[in-house]
Design a protein around this motif. Structure first.
Motif, mmCIF file in Angstrom:
data_model
loop_
_atom_site.group_PDB
_atom_site.id
_atom_site.type_symbol
_atom_site.label_atom_id
_atom_site.label_comp_id
_atom_site.label_asym_id
_atom_site.label_seq_id
_atom_site.Cartn_x
_atom_site.Cartn_y
_atom_site.Cartn_z
ATOM 1 N N SER A 10 0.821 -1.217 0.000
ATOM 2 C CA SER A 10 0.000 0.000 0.000
ATOM 3 C C SER A 10 0.853 1.265 0.000
ATOM 4 C CB SER A 10 -0.944 -0.016 1.209
ATOM 5 O OG SER A 10 -0.206 -0.091 2.415
ATOM 6 N N ARG A 11 1.999 1.237 0.721
ATOM 7 C CA ARG A 11 2.835 2.440 0.738
ATOM 8 C C ARG A 11 3.425 2.709 -0.645
ATOM 9 N NH1 ARG A 11 6.612 1.078 5.778
ATOM 10 N NH2 ARG A 11 6.494 -0.930 4.673
ATOM 11 N N LEU A 12 3.871 1.649 -1.298
ATOM 12 C CA LEU A 12 4.409 1.805 -2.650
ATOM 13 C C LEU A 12 3.312 2.281 -3.606
ATOM 14 C CD1 LEU A 12 6.634 1.514 -4.726
ATOM 15 C CD2 LEU A 12 6.176 -0.953 -4.836
ATOM 16 N N SER A 13 2.130 1.738 -3.417
ATOM 17 C CA SER A 13 1.010 2.155 -4.271
ATOM 18 C C SER A 13 0.730 3.639 -4.119
ATOM 19 C CB SER A 13 -0.244 1.340 -3.915
ATOM 20 O OG SER A 13 -0.062 -0.028 -4.218
ATOM 21 N N ARG A 14 0.733 4.120 -2.851
ATOM 22 C CA ARG A 14 0.466 5.542 -2.628
ATOM 23 C C ARG A 14 1.523 6.422 -3.294
ATOM 24 N NH1 ARG A 14 -1.587 3.835 2.473
ATOM 25 N NH2 ARG A 14 0.470 3.942 3.426
ATOM 26 N N ARG A 15 2.783 5.983 -3.225
ATOM 27 C CA ARG A 15 3.843 6.779 -3.864
ATOM 28 C C ARG A 15 3.626 6.869 -5.375
ATOM 29 N NH1 ARG A 15 7.648 4.242 -0.348
ATOM 30 N NH2 ARG A 15 8.451 2.912 -2.022
ATOM 31 N N ILE A 16 3.229 5.745 -5.959
ATOM 32 C CA ILE A 16 3.017 5.755 -7.419
ATOM 33 C C ILE A 16 1.814 6.625 -7.776
ATOM 34 C CG2 ILE A 16 2.569 4.334 -9.454
ATOM 35 C CD1 ILE A 16 3.849 1.984 -7.959
ATOM 36 N N ILE A 17 0.779 6.576 -6.943
ATOM 37 C CA ILE A 17 -0.402 7.428 -7.195
ATOM 38 C C ILE A 17 -0.002 8.907 -7.149
ATOM 39 C CG2 ILE A 17 -2.631 8.137 -6.245
ATOM 40 C CD1 ILE A 17 -2.830 5.172 -5.175
ATOM 41 N N GLU A 18 0.859 9.268 -6.194
ATOM 42 C CA GLU A 18 1.343 10.653 -6.115
ATOM 43 C C GLU A 18 2.157 11.015 -7.355
ATOM 44 O OE1 GLU A 18 1.710 10.575 -1.207
ATOM 45 O OE2 GLU A 18 3.517 10.612 -2.463
ATOM 46 N N GLN A 19 2.927 10.061 -7.851
ATOM 47 C CA GLN A 19 3.729 10.314 -9.055
ATOM 48 C C GLN A 19 2.818 10.530 -10.275
ATOM 49 O OE1 GLN A 19 6.141 6.738 -8.906
ATOM 50 N NE2 GLN A 19 7.911 7.867 -8.148
ATOM 51 N N LEU A 229 0.348 2.569 -15.327
ATOM 52 C CA LEU A 229 -0.407 3.806 -15.562
ATOM 53 C C LEU A 229 0.485 5.040 -15.408
ATOM 54 C CD1 LEU A 229 -3.772 2.935 -13.750
ATOM 55 C CD2 LEU A 229 -3.357 3.096 -16.207
ATOM 56 N N PHE A 230 1.394 4.991 -14.453
ATOM 57 C CA PHE A 230 2.342 6.115 -14.323
ATOM 58 C C PHE A 230 3.193 6.243 -15.582
ATOM 59 C CE2 PHE A 230 6.775 7.298 -13.388
ATOM 60 C CZ PHE A 230 6.567 8.647 -13.147
ATOM 61 N N ASN A 231 3.738 5.120 -16.032
ATOM 62 C CA ASN A 231 4.590 5.165 -17.227
ATOM 63 C C ASN A 231 3.805 5.686 -18.439
ATOM 64 O OD1 ASN A 231 6.476 4.077 -15.549
ATOM 65 N ND2 ASN A 231 6.629 2.104 -16.583
ATOM 66 N N LEU A 232 2.558 5.220 -18.568
ATOM 67 C CA LEU A 232 1.745 5.683 -19.693
ATOM 68 C C LEU A 232 1.436 7.177 -19.573
ATOM 69 C CD1 LEU A 232 -0.771 2.697 -20.033
ATOM 70 C CD2 LEU A 232 0.839 3.473 -21.788
ATOM 71 N N THR A 233 1.065 7.594 -18.376
ATOM 72 C CA THR A 233 0.740 9.018 -18.168
ATOM 73 C C THR A 233 1.937 9.901 -18.490
ATOM 74 O OG1 THR A 233 -0.780 8.367 -16.404
ATOM 75 C CG2 THR A 233 -0.163 10.677 -16.499
ATOM 76 N N GLU A 234 3.098 9.468 -18.058
ATOM 77 C CA GLU A 234 4.314 10.246 -18.332
ATOM 78 C C GLU A 234 4.591 10.306 -19.835
ATOM 79 O OE1 GLU A 234 8.084 8.579 -17.003
ATOM 80 O OE2 GLU A 234 8.523 10.518 -16.068
ATOM 81 N N MET A 235 4.460 9.156 -20.501
ATOM 82 C CA MET A 235 4.693 9.124 -21.953
ATOM 83 C C MET A 235 3.727 10.038 -22.690
ATOM 84 S SD MET A 235 5.250 5.182 -23.108
ATOM 85 C CE MET A 235 5.381 3.983 -21.821
#
Length: 360
Positions: A10-19, A229-235
């Protein structure tokens, strides 16, 4: 639990959501192609934690859902043949055809049996030498190799009363069709993990080079999906598309070459009709001439007229990302899991079924 918990952290998930929130600066639409992704996204509440400008739309990755209405009618027509046992996976049995369903035909006395593997169907053929057993071959590259293997096994064992109705679909041609249709704006693809295990990353290379749209193959745990989803959003927001393998613990560049070899030793590509999309060149599988004696469609030659989807059913629009289930006039009214009108409400991987179960 090793190799599971780290993908549910969950902590890792929250960090990725923030990213994701940090790199989101415009409205984007990402299609999750795979029905299993759709269910995992709902089950883990991923839609609810994304920024408002990141929208997820479901695609044609549910094998039962994309099965054309006429293919359902053909399966029913095969069930009506004398001395035929239909063997099928469970999801298909409740999908309505034009005038009936396999479930209704079973209730009417047709011999239709749910099996859990193709080899259960071969066992049925062995145990019923006076009957012809037809296995309904529905699905993508994930299941087609096992069905091809069952044909090879039947041939080796000298079983002559085992047949397959091949209504398989291939994923890369469908992605091209979605882009060419242009009915729904798609900014990036979350590519299916299961199919990719078989076909590998290289199977998408031609598609990516043609359309230069961000693509990430990913697994099914929440951290897998969020990272993709982070990688896609960034791209998307940087305008620098890539084809990425975000599921390297299961997917290789070449895929499962043994499974691919088995699949194409029995089947060859052909045109196929997809519910909601229409006919797509090279997107299906038919028997090679050497294995034509196992082809149920050729052997029984059922007459099945062209079919129309149920009146008012929006499954076709939902499979292309044009509509969401709540936008269908039948959703939660005439169409429910107990009384489904279209396949998207039937299958466990169906978008409508997932919305019904998890959406507010």
């Amino acid at each position: 639990m090793k190799h599971i918990q780290e993908y549910r952290d969950s902590r890792l998930s929250r960090r990725i959501i923030e990213q994701i929130a940090a790199v989101s600066d415009r409205n984007i639409r990402i299609m999750e192609v795979c029905g299993t992704h759709t269910v995992s996204i709902f089950r883990n509440g991923i839609r609810t934690v994304l920024p408002e400008n990141v929208s997820l739309i479901s695609g044609p990755g549910c094998p039962v859902c994309v099965t054309d209405q006429r293919e359902i009618d053909t399966a029913i027509a095969l069930a009506e043949q004398e001395n035929v046992i239909i063997a099928t996976f469970g999801d298909l049995i409740r999908v309505p055809g034009t005038f009936s369903s396999l479930q209704s035909e079973q209730a009417a006395g047709r011999d239709i049996r749910i099996v859990y593997s193709t080899f259960d169907a071969i066992t049925l053929a062995k145990e019923n030498p006076g009957k012809n057993v037809v296995f309904l071959g529905i699905g993508f590259e994930t299941t087609a190799p096992t069905i091809a293997a069952s044909v090879l096994a039947a041939e080796k064992a000298g079983i002559t009363n085992y047949f397959v109705y091949s209504a398989h679909k291939l994923m890369p041609p469908a992605l091209e069709a979605l882009m060419d249709l242009g009915v729904s704006r798609i900014d990036g693809f979350l590519l299916p993990g299961h199919v990719s295990v078989i076909i590998g990353t290289k199977a998408y290379a031609e598609f990516f080079e043609k359309y230069r749209i961000p693509c990430v193959i990913t697994g099914f745990e929440p951290v897998d999906i969020l990272q993709a989803l982070f990688n896609l959003t960034e791209m998307i927001n940087t305008g620098l598309p890539r084809l990425e393998n975000g599921y390297p613990r299961a997917v290789t560049e070449a895929g499962n070459t043994g499974a691919i070899e088995i699949m194409y030793s029995v089947f060859e590509p052909c045109d196929a009709s997809w519910r909601g999309i229409g006919r797509i060149s090279g997107s299906g599988l038919r028997f090679r001439p050497d294995y034509a004696s196992f082809d149920a469609k050729a052997y029984f030659d059922p007459y099945v007229p062209e079919a129309m989807p149920p009146r008012g059913c929006a499954c076709g629009d939902i499979l292309t990302g044009t509509l969401t289930p709540p936008e269908c006039p039948l959703y939660k009214k005439k169409c429910t899991p107990v009384n489904p009108v279209g396949p998207c409400m039937v299958s466990s991987e169906g978008t409508c079924a997932a919305y019904y179960k998890y959406h507010d």
